[in-house]
Design a protein around this motif. Structure first.
Motif, PDB file in Angstrom:
ATOM      1  N   ASP A  60       4.900  12.615  -2.891  1.00  0.00           N
ATOM      2  CA  ASP A  60       6.177  13.186  -3.285  1.00  0.00           C
ATOM      3  C   ASP A  60       7.366  12.479  -3.029  1.00  0.00           C
ATOM      4  N   PHE A  61       8.012  11.717  -3.957  1.00  0.00           N
ATOM      5  CA  PHE A  61       9.174  11.189  -3.613  1.00  0.00           C
ATOM      6  C   PHE A  61      10.153  11.514  -4.771  1.00  0.00           C
ATOM      7  N   SER A  62      11.596  11.308  -4.466  1.00  0.00           N
ATOM      8  CA  SER A  62      12.381  11.788  -5.402  1.00  0.00           C
ATOM      9  C   SER A  62      12.736  10.785  -6.679  1.00  0.00           C
ATOM     10  N   SER A  63      12.006   9.720  -6.552  1.00  0.00           N
ATOM     11  CA  SER A  63      12.110   8.803  -7.576  1.00  0.00           C
ATOM     12  C   SER A  63      10.924   7.548  -7.487  1.00  0.00           C
ATOM     13  N   GLU A  64      10.938   7.225  -8.723  1.00  0.00           N
ATOM     14  CA  GLU A  64       9.805   5.819  -8.634  1.00  0.00           C
ATOM     15  C   GLU A  64      10.201   4.857  -7.709  1.00  0.00           C
ATOM     16  N   GLN A  65      11.602   4.639  -7.621  1.00  0.00           N
ATOM     17  CA  GLN A  65      12.141   3.658  -6.757  1.00  0.00           C
ATOM     18  C   GLN A  65      11.682   3.907  -5.002  1.00  0.00           C
ATOM     19  N   GLU A  66      11.670   4.995  -4.795  1.00  0.00           N
ATOM     20  CA  GLU A  66      11.234   5.434  -3.435  1.00  0.00           C
ATOM     21  C   GLU A  66       9.866   5.401  -3.363  1.00  0.00           C
ATOM     22  N   LEU A  67       9.091   5.677  -4.588  1.00  0.00           N
ATOM     23  CA  LEU A  67       7.660   5.330  -4.303  1.00  0.00           C
ATOM     24  C   LEU A  67       7.411   3.898  -3.945  1.00  0.00           C
ATOM     25  N   GLN A  68       8.276   2.979  -4.921  1.00  0.00           N
ATOM     26  CA  GLN A  68       7.927   1.640  -4.814  1.00  0.00           C
ATOM     27  C   GLN A  68       8.578   0.912  -3.324  1.00  0.00           C
ATOM     28  N   GLY A  69       9.350   1.570  -2.723  1.00  0.00           N
ATOM     29  CA  GLY A  69       9.889   1.195  -1.294  1.00  0.00           C
ATOM     30  C   GLY A  69       8.677   1.540  -0.422  1.00  0.00           C
ATOM     31  N   TRP A  70       8.057   2.666  -0.545  1.00  0.00           N
ATOM     32  CA  TRP A  70       6.946   2.905   0.342  1.00  0.00           C
ATOM     33  C   TRP A  70       5.847   1.859   0.055  1.00  0.00           C
ATOM     34  N   LEU A  71       5.478   1.655  -1.034  1.00  0.00           N
ATOM     35  CA  LEU A  71       4.483   0.718  -1.304  1.00  0.00           C
ATOM     36  C   LEU A  71       4.753  -0.735  -1.075  1.00  0.00           C
ATOM     37  N   ALA A  72       5.995  -1.116  -0.651  1.00  0.00           N
ATOM     38  CA  ALA A  72       6.280  -2.603  -0.295  1.00  0.00           C
ATOM     39  C   ALA A  72       6.349  -2.494   1.175  1.00  0.00           C
ATOM     40  N   LYS A  73       6.167  -1.366   1.774  1.00  0.00           N
ATOM     41  CA  LYS A  73       5.825  -1.643   3.311  1.00  0.00           C
ATOM     42  C   LYS A  73       4.452  -0.920   3.927  1.00  0.00           C
ATOM     43  N   GLU A  74       3.772  -0.303   2.752  1.00  0.00           N
ATOM     44  CA  GLU A  74       2.392   0.136   3.096  1.00  0.00           C
ATOM     45  C   GLU A  74       1.578  -0.800   3.711  1.00  0.00           C
ATOM     46  N   PRO A  75       1.056  -0.705   4.678  1.00  0.00           N
ATOM     47  CA  PRO A  75       0.196  -1.858   5.645  1.00  0.00           C
ATOM     48  C   PRO A  75      -1.046  -2.044   4.670  1.00  0.00           C
ATOM     49  N   TYR A  76      -1.592  -1.082   4.021  1.00  0.00           N
ATOM     50  CA  TYR A  76      -2.742  -1.576   2.867  1.00  0.00           C
ATOM     51  C   TYR A  76      -2.185  -2.527   1.944  1.00  0.00           C
ATOM     52  N   MET A  77      -0.824  -2.278   1.453  1.00  0.00           N
ATOM     53  CA  MET A  77      -0.330  -3.356   0.680  1.00  0.00           C
ATOM     54  C   MET A  77      -0.062  -4.956   1.380  1.00  0.00           C
ATOM     55  N   THR A  78       0.664  -4.699   2.104  1.00  0.00           N
ATOM     56  CA  THR A  78       1.349  -5.916   2.938  1.00  0.00           C
ATOM     57  C   THR A  78       0.089  -6.739   3.952  1.00  0.00           C
ATOM     58  N   GLY A  79      -1.016  -5.879   3.919  1.00  0.00           N
ATOM     59  CA  GLY A  79      -2.211  -6.463   4.822  1.00  0.00           C
ATOM     60  C   GLY A  79      -3.232  -6.866   3.776  1.00  0.00           C
ATOM     61  N   ASP A  80      -2.951  -6.936   2.314  1.00  0.00           N
ATOM     62  CA  ASP A  80      -3.950  -7.519   1.446  1.00  0.00           C
ATOM     63  C   ASP A  80      -5.224  -6.762   1.400  1.00  0.00           C
ATOM     64  N   VAL A  81      -5.217  -5.427   1.680  1.00  0.00           N
ATOM     65  CA  VAL A  81      -6.105  -4.653   1.534  1.00  0.00           C
ATOM     66  C   VAL A  81      -6.518  -3.999   0.274  1.00  0.00           C
ATOM     67  N   TRP A  82      -5.466  -3.556  -0.474  1.00  0.00           N
ATOM     68  CA  TRP A  82      -5.661  -2.942  -1.731  1.00  0.00           C
ATOM     69  C   TRP A  82      -5.401  -4.020  -2.422  1.00  0.00           C
ATOM     70  N   LYS A  83      -6.421  -4.447  -3.600  1.00  0.00           N
ATOM     71  CA  LYS A  83      -6.531  -5.229  -4.377  1.00  0.00           C
ATOM     72  C   LYS A  83      -5.896  -4.941  -5.901  1.00  0.00           C
ATOM     73  N   SER A  84      -6.155  -3.521  -6.147  1.00  0.00           N
ATOM     74  CA  SER A  84      -5.783  -2.941  -7.304  1.00  0.00           C
ATOM     75  C   SER A  84      -5.077  -1.455  -6.913  1.00  0.00           C
ATOM     76  N   VAL A  85      -4.060  -1.086  -7.558  1.00  0.00           N
ATOM     77  CA  VAL A  85      -3.443   0.382  -7.168  1.00  0.00           C
ATOM     78  C   VAL A  85      -3.102   0.751  -8.489  1.00  0.00           C
TER      79      VAL A  85
END
Length: 111
Positions: A60-85
């Motif tokens: 739950d985020f107030s905007s899609e920009q906040e969601l994208q901000g979380w994804l930019a620092k999510e360890p499964y994204m930065t650690g190359d774990v998730w290959k598709s989202v």
């Protein structure tokens, strides 16, 4: 604004090792997101052999920009774990109905 996020891991031979390496940071960030109210629910997705293969998160985020901000620092994204989202906007009807005491879940797990 609520979002259902489904992240699927890679299928290469090192995929599980990447997940396990990033998992402590992923869980720590998840605890922060729960405390802030941004994460409502999460679950590891398993394959037929009981090995983790992805994640499901209700955010739950107030905007899609906040969601994208979380994804930019999510360890499964930065650690190359998730290959598709996959991201789906959603609307949870009466979300408070899912706030049940721990005993409720303990009783269901003992069956």
């Amino acid at each position: 604004m609520q979002f259902l996020v489904i992240g699927m891991d890679g299928t290469d031979s090192e995929a599980l090792n990447r997940r396990l390496a990033a998992r402590p940071a992923h869980l720590a960030l998840g605890d922060e997101l729960v405390a802030s109210g941004n994460m409502w629910y999460g679950a590891a997705l398993w394959d037929d052999d009981g090995k983790m293969k992805g994640s499901m998160l209700l955010m739950d985020f107030s905007s899609e920009q906040e969601l994208q901000g979380w994804l930019a620092k999510e360890p499964y994204m930065t650690g190359d774990v998730w290959k598709s989202v996959e991201i789906h906007k959603c609307n949870v009807r009466e979300p408070w109905q899912f706030n049940r005491p721990k005993e409720f879940f303990d009783s269901r797990n003992s069956k």
